[in-house]
Design a protein around this motif. Structure first.
Motif, PDB file in Angstrom:
ATOM      1  N   ALA A 210       0.839  -1.202   0.000  1.00 33.69           N
ATOM      2  CA  ALA A 210       0.000   0.000   0.000  1.00 33.69           C
ATOM      3  C   ALA A 210       0.871   1.248   0.000  1.00 33.69           C
ATOM      4  N   HIS A 213       2.392   2.076  -3.480  1.00 30.33           N
ATOM      5  CA  HIS A 213       1.478   2.255  -4.612  1.00 30.33           C
ATOM      6  C   HIS A 213       0.484   3.380  -4.332  1.00 30.33           C
ATOM      7  N   LYS A 214      -0.011   3.967  -5.401  1.00 22.84           N
ATOM      8  CA  LYS A 214      -1.057   4.988  -5.294  1.00 22.84           C
ATOM      9  C   LYS A 214      -2.221   4.589  -6.198  1.00 22.84           C
ATOM     10  N   TYR A 215      -3.402   5.033  -5.793  1.00 23.52           N
ATOM     11  CA  TYR A 215      -4.577   4.845  -6.640  1.00 23.52           C
ATOM     12  C   TYR A 215      -4.702   6.101  -7.494  1.00 23.52           C
ATOM     13  N   HIS A 252      -9.437   4.483 -13.893  1.00 26.96           N
ATOM     14  CA  HIS A 252      -8.908   4.247 -12.537  1.00 26.96           C
ATOM     15  C   HIS A 252      -7.862   3.141 -12.606  1.00 26.96           C
ATOM     16  N   VAL A 254      -3.807   1.614 -10.582  1.00 31.18           N
ATOM     17  CA  VAL A 254      -2.839   1.656  -9.491  1.00 31.18           C
ATOM     18  C   VAL A 254      -1.471   1.888 -10.110  1.00 31.18           C
ATOM     19  N   ILE A 280      -3.384   4.446  -0.771  1.00 38.54           N
ATOM     20  CA  ILE A 280      -4.048   3.143  -0.610  1.00 38.54           C
ATOM     21  C   ILE A 280      -3.826   2.682   0.826  1.00 38.54           C
ATOM     22  N   GLU A 281      -4.865   2.205   1.467  1.00 33.75           N
ATOM     23  CA  GLU A 281      -4.773   1.790   2.871  1.00 33.75           C
ATOM     24  C   GLU A 281      -4.109   0.414   2.979  1.00 33.75           C
ATOM     25  N   LYS A 282      -4.560  -0.562   2.217  1.00 38.13           N
ATOM     26  CA  LYS A 282      -3.977  -1.902   2.198  1.00 38.13           C
ATOM     27  C   LYS A 282      -4.026  -2.399   0.764  1.00 38.13           C
ATOM     28  N   MET A 283      -3.072  -3.232   0.380  1.00 39.23           N
ATOM     29  CA  MET A 283      -3.087  -3.746  -0.989  1.00 39.23           C
ATOM     30  C   MET A 283      -2.747  -5.222  -0.975  1.00 39.23           C
TER      31      MET A 283
END
Ligand code: ATP
Ligand code: MG
Length: 285
Positions: A210, A213-215, A252, A254, A280-283
């Protein structure tokens, strides 16, 4: 049921971030203040708070199943423990440093010299590899003052920014080891704590992914969709949603933090507008 026992540093540079790692894994501890041990209220985990020097021994003996500490300390203590994962914090290096005014042409400089350190084993190994005959002076702390007071010709110590060296008139001449916090485990850990360990490692990976990475969300004309999708392929493929405005879509995906700036530039050139980037909170891959 048998709990998983984790040893972390009681007071020091690793303490706060070790607890932070547990928090990002969604693990809450019963007592916030640092006693000797604390149990989690929502995961079968017990945390032991120790000096980092003692963690390898406790983990080797199975008093703790796992531990978090600097790789430098793991290698120096040379206990029989398994190094599992790098945790991405407490980065530093172990380096040789000498008085600033000395000229330096390579490790052979240290032949016949005296070097003060708290890491004699790692230094011994380095000198042996380089076939250097030097004297190692083991001291507990404040290594950086050793040359100034005539105790040694050089030092081997932890460096992070180099400012301590500078203040003591020293310069870094060889990096011997790059270190960061690592997760270690008892070799041959029993199956019950092992299953819990795997759950914990799964959560750690999700939290680490997370962070890196970014959304990303953006608008683009439909004519640019193909090029834009190839720039941000995402986990499986990007999501494409039609906008109310004819001929436009919202995409959209990642994107990795390391390529983020490069990719956003390319996206703009390809025709993307209104780019939003969201943490991102969790991935979970
Ligand atoms: P303890 O009382 O638990 O024995 P300590 O004094 O040995 O603590 P700290 O100074 O808290 O240890 O450092 C713990 C670890 O943090 C180091 O072994 C190293 O892996 C890491 N570290 C990262 N940056 C630095 C830094 N600038 N100086 C010292 N250690 C650092
Ligand atoms: Mg210590």
């Amino acid at each position: 049921m048998r709990m998983l026992k984790l040893a972390i540093q009681k007071n020091g540079r690793l303490s706060e971030q070790s607890l932070e790692l547990l928090r990002t894994c969604g693990i809450r501890l019963s007592n916030g203040d640092r006693k000797l041990r604390a149990a989690s209220t929502n995961f079968p985990l017990e945390v032991l708070f120790l000096r980092d020097d003692d963690i390898p021994q406790y983990v080797e003996q199975g008093v703790a199943d796992i531990g978090i500490l600097g790789k430098n300390e793991v290698l120096e203590k040379a206990r029989k423990v398994e190094m599992l994962d790098q945790l991405g914090f407490a980065a530093c290096r172990l380096s040789l440093a000498i008085p600033r005014e000395e000229s330096y042409a390579g490790p052979a400089y240290f032949n016949g010299k005296r070097v003060a350190t708290s890491y004699p084993r790692i230094l011994q190994r380095f000198f042996a590899e380089q076939q250097i005959e030097a004297e190692i002076e083991e001291i507990g702390g404040s290594v950086e003052i050793a040359p100034g007071i005539g105790l040694a010709d050089g030092i081997f110590d932890i460096v992070s920014t180099g400012s301590t060296l500078l203040m003591n008139g020293l310069k870094e001449v060889e990096t011997v080891l790059c270190s960061e916090a690592v997760l270690i485990a008892t070799p041959g850990i029993a199956s019950e704590p092992l299953a819990l360990l795997e759950q914990l490692r799964f959560r750690i990976r999700a939290a680490q992914n997370a962070v890196i990475h970014k959304y990303i969300l953006l608008n683009a004309p439909d004519t640019a969709l193909e090029e834009i999708c190839s720039l941000i392929p995402g986990m499986k493929s990007p999501t494409i949603l039609p906008l109310a405005r004819e001929g436009w879509s919202s995409i959209h995906s990642v994107v990795g933090e390391d390529v983020f700036w490069e990719v956003t530039g390319q996206l703009k050139r390809a025709g993307a507008e209104g780019i939003l980037v969201v943490p991102i909170e969790k991935m979970i891959l």
